[in-house]
Structures are given as C-alpha cells and as structure tokens.
Design a protein around this motif. Structure first.
Motif, PDB file in Angstrom:
ATOM      1  N   GLY A 137      35.541  21.047  10.361  1.00  0.00           N
ATOM      2  CA  GLY A 137      35.391  19.760   9.693  1.00  0.00           C
ATOM      3  C   GLY A 137      34.801  19.878   8.303  1.00  0.00           C
ATOM      4  N   SER A 163      36.155  14.524  10.171  1.00  0.00           N
ATOM      5  CA  SER A 163      37.016  15.660  10.526  1.00  0.00           C
ATOM      6  C   SER A 163      36.443  16.426  11.710  1.00  0.00           C
ATOM      7  N   LEU A 171      44.377  17.570  11.712  1.00  0.00           N
ATOM      8  CA  LEU A 171      43.192  16.975  12.333  1.00  0.00           C
ATOM      9  C   LEU A 171      43.468  15.719  13.154  1.00  0.00           C
ATOM     10  N   CYS A 231      37.164  14.640  14.919  1.00  0.00           N
ATOM     11  CA  CYS A 231      38.541  14.818  15.373  1.00  0.00           C
ATOM     12  C   CYS A 231      38.660  16.063  16.249  1.00  0.00           C
ATOM     13  N   THR A 276      37.444  21.730   5.795  1.00  0.00           N
ATOM     14  CA  THR A 276      38.575  20.878   5.404  1.00  0.00           C
ATOM     15  C   THR A 276      38.106  19.752   4.488  1.00  0.00           C
ATOM     16  N   SER A 287      45.471  16.129   7.304  1.00  0.00           N
ATOM     17  CA  SER A 287      45.517  14.987   8.227  1.00  0.00           C
ATOM     18  C   SER A 287      46.357  15.298   9.455  1.00  0.00           C
TER      19      SER A 287
END
Length: 319
Positions: free
Chosen positions: A152, A109, A206, A112, A155, A203
């Motif tokens: 990150g 995450s 990210l 991303c 989440t 999702s």
C-alpha cells in the motif's frame, strides 16, 4: 523534488461543500460525528483485541490492523477538513496537500490488500481447520500484514510522486474537501495520460484482483459451510464471514465507483459525497459490524468496559 510546482503553487484552496451553503453545517456535524465514532469504535476494538487473550488469533490480528488503518485514513481526510471549517480558512500548503494525498492513498491501498488477506484467512480457517494454526502461525500473519502495508505504501508513493511532478500553472482551487488524487489531477495544465495509465494499472492491481481473490475464497468457504453438520458451527462461520463481506461490499463498492469509472464521466460533485462514504462512513461502521455480529468481540468489549463510567450505555448498545 517538487521545486517547480512549489514555486507556482504554494497553497491549495478547498471549495469543499461551499456550493451547498444550506447543508454545509449539517455535513460538518455529520463528518464530526463520523470521525469521533471512528476514533472511539476502532480504539475500543484495538484495545479489546490486545487486552483479551481469547482474541489473540489471526483474524483479530488482521482486524486490529484494519482498525488502525481506518483511524489514520479518516484522520488524514477529516481532521484537516474539520479544522478548516472551524477556522474558515479552507487552505492547505503544497507539502501538506502532498502528505495528505499520500497518507490517504497508502491507507486505502493497504486496506485493499488487507481485506483480501482476511478473506484468505477465513478460507483457511473454514476449509482446513485442523491445519489452520500451523498455516496461519504468528510469523505468517506478521508477514502478511507487513506485506499489505509495504504494498500500500509503495503504490501510494508511486501515484503521489507521479501526480505532484505535473505542472499546475497556478491552478490552486481544489473542488473537494481533501487532497484527493483525482481532484488534484484535474488541476494539471499538461498532458496527464501517463499518470492516468499508472493510476489505472495500480487501481486494477488493488481493486479487481483482490476482489477476485475474495470472491474465489468465499465460493470455497460457502461450499465448505454447507458441509458442516452442526447448526451452531454453520451459524458461527456465517457470522464471521458475513461481517467481513459487509465491510468488503462497503469499501470496494465506493472505491470502484470512484477510481474505475470511465474517464469521460465528470462527476466531481458526486465524487465528494462518495468520498464521504469512503473515508467516513465505512471506517465508522467497521467496528460496529464486527462487534455486533461477533459474540466473542461483544463479550470481550463488555469485559473491557466493565469499569467504564459509560458502561451501561455502551453495553446496552452492544446488546
């Protein structure tokens, strides 16, 4: 927090690639090589960006964070798998599985978000070069990196807690080589619609949204590059951007295929091989892509390795 689950499931069993006994050893060797190259390549890249003062710029600061992420991400997925293969146990404790899932999710995450911030950095450097040192000063870079890590990790914590609160009713056989969240979710014996909704929202936040930011940044970047009169300037800009875009395509391509495919698609076997690319091949290629396509990194790495006993092999590889 997870007492109910721990009383019913204390150990998870990995199936791994046992369905493919003829290629299981080959897969193990490939994973071992990818893991070793990931460690070596990213450690060299981090050391180079720290020790070479010419690389003390925002781009290489973010690149060091990316390399650090890749080391931890690959280690969380591959190290236990390789150890289990050697010991022939193929098991992991409930707490170990929870930790592995959290670290994999948090590193993935964070990457991303970080990749989208690296695209923004390239956008500022090319679109507004005169004010670039002011806009992307050290404080801003630290804040961006810290924000990526916090986003990150938070989440990943939400997803991990949501999944581990489910009841598994004694189901402990994971059809995967790691505690991948989708594989764990399939073990639940209760309704998982709420967890799936949480995962879908995260999702989308990210994957498509950062990817949209990256695409938007590069539309402006490419339009700006076309206006550069110097061929050397265009070549250098294309080189740094091409390296980042290659990493983005590899990372987001595999991530989207895993986490945003239709729910009715049941592809557990395919997911395992996609995970090998996602967790192994991409982190292995990242330092190679950035070093081979970037003259500054190549020069800095050569300086760092000048006293290494393996310098001849490594320098010839860079050339």
């Amino acid at each position: 927090m997870f007492q109910a689950n721990q009383t019913s499931v204390t150990v998870f069993i990995f199936l791994g690639f046992s369905h493919y006994p003829k290629v299981e050893v080959v897969i193990f060797m490939l994973c071992l090589l990818m893991y070793l190259f990931t460690l070596l390549g990213n450690i060299i890249l981090i050391s180079t960006t720290i020790l070479d003062s010419h690389l003390h710029t925002p781009m290489y600061f973010f690149l060091s964070n990316l390399s650090f992420l890749d080391i931890w991400y690959t280690s969380s997925a591959f190290a236990p798998m390789l150890a289990n293969f050697v010991s022939q146990k193929n098991t992991i404790s409930f707490s170990g599985c929870a930790s592995q899932m959290y670290f994999s999710l948090s590193m993935g995450s964070t990457e991303c978000v970080l990749l989208s911030m690296m695209a923004y950095d390239r956008y500022v450097a090319i679109f507004n070069p005169l004010r670039y040192p002011i806009i992307m000063n050290r404080r801003v870079c630290v804040q961006i990196a810290a924000g990526s890590w916090v986003t990150g990790c938070l989440t990943a914590l939400v997803e991990t807690v949501a999944v581990l609160q489910l009841s598994f009713c004694g189901n402990s056989i994971i059809n995967h080589f790691t505690c991948e969240i989708l594989a764990i979710l399939r073990l639940a014996c209760v309704d998982t619609s709420t967890v799936q909704l949480i995962m879908l929202v995260i999702s989308i936040l990210l994957l498509p949204m950062p990817l949209l930011l990256i695409c938007t940044s590069y539309v402006f970047i490419l339009s700006s590059i076309q206006k550069v009169r110097s061929e050397d300037g265009q070549s250098k800009a294309f080189s740094t951007c091409a390296a980042h875009l290659t990493v983005v395509v590899l990372f987001y391509g595999t991530a989207v295929s895993m986490y945003l495919k239709p729910s009715e698609v049941n592809s557990q076997e395919i997911d395992k091989f996609i995970a090998l690319i996602y967790a192994g091949l991409t982190p292995t290629l990242n330092p190679i892509i950035y070093s081979l396509r970037n003259k500054e990194v190549k020069v800095a790495v050569k300086k760092l390795l000048v006293k290494s006993p393996f310098r001849i092999v490594l320098i010839s590889t860079l050339n």
